[in-house]
Design an enzyme around this catalytic site. Structure first.
Site: not given
Length: 718
Positions: A486, A566
């Site tokens: 991430y 994301s």
């Protein structure tokens, strides 16, 4: 009372030029992609001409028939390819079996009633139950599974009133961030008729102590044709009195001269104070205002008046408030501020530790503080004046969350999970210090068959980075591996159980999490080391993880797939451009792919704290240099890529993934498939029905297996 994070950006206004002559160019690959219209759109920013030939794909699929047709054509090609993958059906069947176990959420106790979410296994949405007393029989309070035919309408946030007689709950339709708030009578199960629409990023509601109404946050209602793409500005806090219309709601707090600020309200446990946290982005800096609700004027008193540090209210005793803050402590410390003190001077209670403070609460007259020790949880107790009072014993190395309650409660609940430990709910007796399972799931696997190992590797600049490696103990030598990351917004990636991931591990695959910079694993310095001018460190860390796994024989050349969603989708897109030779497959999900325009849609403007401003020259040059959409290297062999998004994502709008995919398919980057899987009536991830999660996971694993060489067996385990 911690504020919400609005995750995956100031408005750029470059010179804009568009010619009316569209061009449709056949994609340069042997794969039969749909033809995507190219247009002559160029933005000139700081002397750089930025081509954007797929600008039209930013249009909302709900309003643009051409975009809708493109989505349909892309899905048709992707579905046809996925149907040919060996083992896809076997994976789907096994994932469905693995998902079919009873799951519980953390209970919330109010007025002697215990409220909790429950999923019997394959229900598309969790059901809200209530028990009368700790060991009472649970009864269904809200079952959202009949709210829509496709199961995509979800029960989102919920909170009972202080006496447990009423319940405020919000409805999320099709994965959107917008919420509709309603009120339920707990005894009868009937709605009161109160409805508040167009709430967003409100963290649920904050009930008045007497149950007369609740505080919440919302933006102005957006234009009808831009509900899911318009910028979010002018966030306000309102009070809704039960039995009245939304139009009569009392405005409590707003900042019209600073429309980019967002405001989140929480009530103290004694019901006297409303704590309003105000932020402008995602950099963990906030203001704090406190309203004394005994004063009918509801005037907000400024407690923290500068956007310089993170201030999270924990609780209060009278006028004394406890806060967690990084003021003078990059890894956070605990301080008190007394409202009766004219100077509002912070006094340290628990100093900064070597480890990073990640969670805090006051329960049973004790501070319960959760620290991250190399990305795993350690929970420590302190008296309210800061004296060490032992630790909370956890089942092992993993992630613990929860510990909510009131200062005088004798009990609290927490959830514990790890890669091979399904999420279990524990009841914790604050006085005795004992924790007992309250809800323990039974999953059809043997945790002892799996090994979880933490290792550390050196990144490009020598920084020591941790990773978790998960695999069956019987797997030896290089094996097909999924590397997940991430790396942003101060968010740590900690150990957690996933039934879908287990299906990959059963087949002999390896799963790895790299705790790269940009996250919150080691506090502010770790976050700062991977944002703004340091963003390349994130990509270097992730590339370094892949190189380490191959060098150490965990995986081999041609066996490594990468995954992220994301901000993690941006990560996957960027490193694929920078090192296409390193990876066999890439799985970027709901990613931020156009770094020159991310700040123009919905919540994108908040993300400038991590990415920078496209409207500022220095920031623009950095963003443009790694923007996945703009840096695809034609003429270079790329890995197989399966992009995934949802046509109604209003967090990271799907135009990012649409444009990126169109550019991939147009470029000469080899004959491996470069496809996009576009979910319908789904958003950024929350509220997605179980059946869609199962189907998506099976597709991703089948794709990754095909290109990393993992042979899928019908029996599952090997």
């Amino acid at each position: 009372m911690r504020r919400a994070l609005i995750l995956p950006l100031l408005f750029a206004s470059p010179a804009f030029a568009q010619t009316p002559k569209p061009e449709t160019t056949a994609p340069m690959s042997n794969f039969a992609y749909p033809e995507t219209r190219r247009v002559d759109v160029v933005d000139e920013q700081f002397g750089v001409k930025v081509a954007d030939p797929y600008r039209w794909l930013e249009n909302d699929v709900r309003n643009d028939t051409q975009v809708a047709a493109w989505v349909e054509a892309e899905n048709k090609v992707t579905d046809a390819y996925l149907a040919t993958l060996p083992g896809r059906a076997a994976l789907k069947g096994r994932i469905k079996q693995l998902f079919d176990y009873e799951r519980f959420g953390l209970p919330e106790q109010k007025g002697g009633h215990y409220f909790y979410a429950h999923n019997s296994g394959l229900q598309n949405q969790a059901v809200l139950f209530v028990r009368d007393g700790l060991n009472g029989q649970g009864r269904v309070l809200i079952d959202p599974n009949g709210w829509s035919k496709d199961g995509a309408t979800a029960l989102a946030e919920w909170l009972p009133s202080e006496d447990g007689k009423l319940l405020a709950y919000s409805i999320q339709d099709g994965g959107t961030d917008w919420r509709t708030i309603k009120i339920l009578d707990v005894a009868t199960g009937k709605e009161t008729g109160d409805t508040v629409s167009w709430a967003k990023f409100t963290m649920g509601v904050a009930w008045a102590k007497d149950g007369s109404g609740f505080f919440y946050s919302r933006y102005p209602e957006p234009p009808a044709d831009a509900k899911f793409q318009a910028l979010n500005e002018n966030h306000r806090v309102y009070f809704h009195k039960l039995g009245t219309q939304r139009s009569a709601d009392r405005l409590v707090y707003e900042t019209p001269t600073t429309p980019k600020q967002s405001h989140y309200a929480g009530i103290t446990d004694d019901g006297r104070y409303l704590v309003i946290s105000t932020s402008e982005g995602t950099d963990n800096k906030n203001l704090v205002h406190i309203v004394d609700l005994k004063d009918r004027a509801w005037k907000a008193k400024t407690v923290i008046g500068k956007l310089e540090h993170d201030w999270s209210a924990i609780g209060n005793v009278g006028t004394k408030f406890w806060f967690a803050t990084d003021d003078g402590a990059p890894r956070q410390r605990i301080v008190t501020i007394d409202l009766a003190d004219p100077a509002l001077t912070p006094h340290e209670v628990v100093p900064e530790q070597k480890e990073t403070l990640a969670g805090q609460s006051i329960v049973g007259d004790r501070l319960i503080l959760s620290y991250m020790v190399d990305a795993a949880t350690e929970v420590r107790r302190y008296t309210l004046d800061g004296k060490a009072d032992g630790k909370v014993a956890l089942p092992g190395i993993g992630t613990a969350s929860g510990f909510g309650g009131h200062p005088h409660d004798g009990e609290t609940f927490f959830a514990f999970t790890s890669f091979n430990y399904p999420t279990t709910i524990f009841r914790y007796d604050v006085k005795t210090g004992k924790a007992e399972p309250w809800a323990q799931p039974k999953v059809a696997f043997n945790p002892q068959d799996y090994a979880v190992e933490q290792r550390f590797y050196a990144s490009k600049d020598g920084t020591r980075v941790p990773m978790f490696i998960v695999k069956k103990k019987s797997v030896t030598g290089p094996a097909p591996t999924i590397l997940y990351g991430y790396g942003g917004f101060n968010i740590p990636i900690t150990p957690g159980f996933s039934a879908g991931r287990l299906a990959w591990l059963e087949q002999g695959g390896v799963f790895v999490v790299a705790n790269i910079r940009g996250g919150g694993e080691y506090g502010k310095a770790w976050h700062d080391g991977g944002r703004l001018a340091n963003k390349q460190n994130v990509f270097d860390d992730f590339i370094g993880a892949g190189e380490y796994l191959i060098r150490e024989g965990i995986t081999g050349k041609g066996q490594l797939a990468i995954q992220g969603g994301s901000n993690g989708g941006l990560l996957v897109g960027a490193v694929t451009n920078q090192r296409p030779d390193l990876f066999a497959a890439a799985l970027p999900a709901v990613g931020v792919m156009d770094m020159t325009r991310f700040d123009r849609f919905t919540a994108g403007r908040y993300w400038v704290d991590d990415y920078g401003y496209p409207s500022k020259e220095a920031d623009f040059k950095r963003l443009y240099a790694y923007s996945p959409y703009h840096n695809i290297k034609s003429g270079v062999e790329y890995p197989a890529i399966l992009v995934s998004t949802a046509d109604t994502d209003d967090r990271v709008v799907p135009g990012h993934s649409f444009k990126y995919t169109a550019a991939l398919q147009h470029a000469q980057i080899g004959d491996r498939p470069h496809l996009i899987r576009i979910e319908t009536r789904a958003g950024h991830g929350s509220g997605k029905p179980t059946d869609k999660v199962i189907e998506e996971t099976a597709d991703l694993w089948a794709f990754a297996a095909k290109w990393t060489g993992l042979a899928i067996r019908d029996g599952g385990a090997r």
